[in-house]
Design an enzyme around this catalytic site. Structure first.
Site, PDB file in Angstrom:
ATOM      1  N   THR A  26       3.459  29.735  42.481  1.00  0.00           N
ATOM      2  CA  THR A  26       2.908  28.580  41.784  1.00  0.00           C
ATOM      3  C   THR A  26       1.522  28.963  41.247  1.00  0.00           C
ATOM      4  O   THR A  26       0.764  29.651  41.910  1.00  0.00           O
ATOM      5  CB  THR A  26       2.928  27.302  42.663  1.00  0.00           C
ATOM      6  OG1 THR A  26       2.698  26.178  41.830  1.00  0.00           O
ATOM      7  CG2 THR A  26       1.897  27.324  43.774  1.00  0.00           C
ATOM      8  N   CYS A  32      -4.926  20.994  44.572  1.00  0.00           N
ATOM      9  CA  CYS A  32      -3.566  20.960  45.121  1.00  0.00           C
ATOM     10  C   CYS A  32      -3.421  22.024  46.216  1.00  0.00           C
ATOM     11  O   CYS A  32      -4.240  22.931  46.326  1.00  0.00           O
ATOM     12  CB  CYS A  32      -2.553  21.245  44.028  1.00  0.00           C
ATOM     13  SG  CYS A  32      -2.476  19.996  42.741  1.00  0.00           S
ATOM     14  N   HIS A  49       4.316  22.247  45.950  1.00  0.00           N
ATOM     15  CA  HIS A  49       3.002  22.186  45.283  1.00  0.00           C
ATOM     16  C   HIS A  49       2.507  20.748  45.448  1.00  0.00           C
ATOM     17  O   HIS A  49       2.882  19.865  44.690  1.00  0.00           O
ATOM     18  CB  HIS A  49       3.191  22.559  43.811  1.00  0.00           C
ATOM     19  CG  HIS A  49       1.925  22.621  43.014  1.00  0.00           C
ATOM     20  ND1 HIS A  49       1.650  23.670  42.178  1.00  0.00           N
ATOM     21  CD2 HIS A  49       0.870  21.780  42.900  1.00  0.00           C
ATOM     22  CE1 HIS A  49       0.472  23.461  41.582  1.00  0.00           C
ATOM     23  NE2 HIS A  49      -0.011  22.313  42.002  1.00  0.00           N
TER      24      HIS A  49
END
Lengths: 162, 210
Positions: A26, A32, A49
Site C-alpha cells: 500500500t 492511515c 489500509h
C-alpha cells in the site's frame, strides 16, 4: 510450472488476503495505518489500509476503513482461509502527523489510529512483532510471503524492514 | 456510486468561481512577487476524492502541499498542491536566488516552507474571497500548514475529515506566469459532508440569476 508471484496493491480504506508467495503493498500512508496480520505456521497473510479509529455505525460499506471493523474483517477473513488463532502475528506502520503546524484535535488522527489498532490487537490477543509508527513522514509499505518481511520506504528515501 | 450533477450550468459556475479566485490571487501575488503576475484557470471541475492524487501524478509523487481549514456557513478543507519543480520556480522568484534542483523532501528549509505556505495562503484566501463575492457568505480560514511529502500521505487527512469517500472535491487548476516563469498550482476544496452540493447549489443559483 512456475507459479508467478502475486502482487496485490491495496488502496485507501481497502483490504486483501494473500495465500501464495507474493506481496501485499500500500502506497502513501500518512495518518492511515497499514496493518498486516499473518499466520506464522502457513502461507497466509492479510493487509488493511485503515483510515479512522472507529466506524460510525455497525456495518459500514467499507469495513476496512476503520480500525474496529477493519481488524474484525481481517481476522474473520483469515480464519475463513484456515488460519490458526494461536499462530497469528501482527506488524503495522503509519499513523504520522503530516502537517505539524496545525494543532487541531482532528489532525492528531494518526496517533488515535495507532492507539485503536494496538487496542484491537490486544483485545484479540494477537502479538505485535513490529510497529513503525508516528513522526511526520509518509510511508509506502510491502509485506512479503514467504519471508514475512514488512518493508517500509519513506519520502525521505529511508528504507527499513521488520 | 452517487455522482454529483455536472451540467453546463455547473461547469460555468465552477469556471466563474475559478476565474474570480484567480483574479484575486493575481493581484495579491503581484504585490508579493513584484511585477505583473498573470493567472489563468486551466481546469475547473469536480474531482472524486479518490482521484485527487492522480491529478498530481499518483499517490507516491512528492509534492508541496498547503493545508487550510475553512469554517463558517460551509466548513471543509482546502489544499494547494504544487509539483517540486513548480515550487522551486516559485521560491526562486520569491527568495531571489537560484536553487539546486532537484532536491529531496527534507532538504527544503524552514524559510522555503514558510514561503510556500504564504503563497498557498494567498491562493486559498483568493478562492475564499471568490466564494464570498459570488455567494454572499463569509468564511474564515485557519492558518496555513505546509508539508512536502508523498501526495497520498498528505491528502489522507482531507479525505478522512470529509466523511464519505464518494464525495467530490472542487478542483481549480491554475497556471501562474511571472517574468517568463510558469508555475502550476492545484487548488482543491473538500467541503465536509454534503458541503459540495450546498456550495454548488449556491454557485449555480448566482450564475443563473446574475
Amino acid at each position: 510450472m512456475v507459479e508467478e508471484k502475486e502482487q496485490i496493491r491495496i488502496g485507501i480504506a481497502e483490504g486483501a488476503i494473500l495465500a501464495t508467495p507474493g506481496t501485499l503493498m500500500t502506497a502513501g500512508l500518512g495518518s492511515c495505518v497499514g496493518l498486516v496480520i499473518y499466520d506464522d505456521s502457513r502461507l497466509l497473510a492479510g493487509m488493511v489500509h485503515i483510515m479512522l479509529p472507529e466506524s460510525p455505525h455497525g456495518r459500514p460499506s467499507h469495513p476496512q476503513k476503520y480500525a474496529d471493523t477493519g481488524i474484525a474483517w481481517l481476522y474473520e477473513t483469515l480464519m475463513e482461509h484456515g488460519a490458526s488463532h494461536a499462530h497469528l502475528r501482527a506488524k503495522y506502520a503509519g499513523g504520522s502527523q503530516m502537517f505539524q503546524a496545525l494543532q487541531m484535535e482532528a489532525l492528531r488522527i494518526g496517533e488515535r489510529n495507532v492507539r485503536a489498532v494496538s487496542m484491537q490487537l490486544e483485545r484479540l490477543r494477537i502479538p505485535v512483532l513490529g510497529a513503525d509508527v508516528g513522526g511526520n513522514v509518509g510511508r509506502t509499505v510491502w509485506f512479503e510471503l514467504p519471508s514475512r518481511h514488512y518493508l517500509i520506504r519513506t519520502a525521505r528515501g529511508d528504507e527499513r524492514q521488520m | 456510486m452517487r455522482r454529483l450533477q455536472v451540467d453546463p450550468v455547473t461547469l460555468d459556475a465552477l469556471r466563474e468561481f475559478g476565474n474570480i479566485g484567480a483574479g484575486h490571487a493575481a493581484t495579491a501575488l503581484s504585490t508579493l512577487l513584484g511585477g505583473r503576475v498573470k493567472m489563468s484557470v486551466t481546469d475547473a471541475r469536480l474531482c472524486p476524492f479518490s482521484e485527487i492524487v492522480d491529478v498530481v501524478g499518483g499517490g507516491e509523487t512528492i509534492v508541496a502541499a498547503v493545508f487550510i481549514r475553512i469554517f463558517g456557513t460551509i466548513s471543509g478543507n482546502m489544499f494547494v498542491l504544487m509539483s517540486l519543480p513548480s515550487a522551486d520556480r516559485l521560491l526562486e522568484r520569491l527568495l531571489e536566488r537560484l536553487l539546486p534542483a532537484p532536491r529531496k523532501a527534507q532538504e527544503y528549509t524552514e524559510l522555503e516552507q514558510s514561503a510556500i505556505a504564504e503563497v498557498g495562503n494567498i491562493l486559498s484566501g483568493a478562492y475564499v474571497a471568490a466564494i464570498s463575492d459570488l455567494c454572499g457568505i463569509s468564511l474564515n480560514q485557519s492558518i496555513p500548514a505546509v508539508a512536502i511529502d508523498m501526495a497520498a500521505a498528505l491528502l489522507d487527512i482531507g479525505l478522512m475529515m470529509s466523511g464519505d469517500e464518494e464525495n467530490q472535491a472542487i478542483l481549480i487548476s491554475t497556471s501562474l506566469v511571472h517574468d517568463g516563469n510558469n508555475i502550476d498550482a492545484y487548488f482543491f476544496l473538500l467541503p465536509d459532508l454534503d458541503g459540495t452540493e450546498v456550495l454548488l447549489d449556491i454557485l449555480r443559483g448566482k450564475i443563473r440569476h446574475g
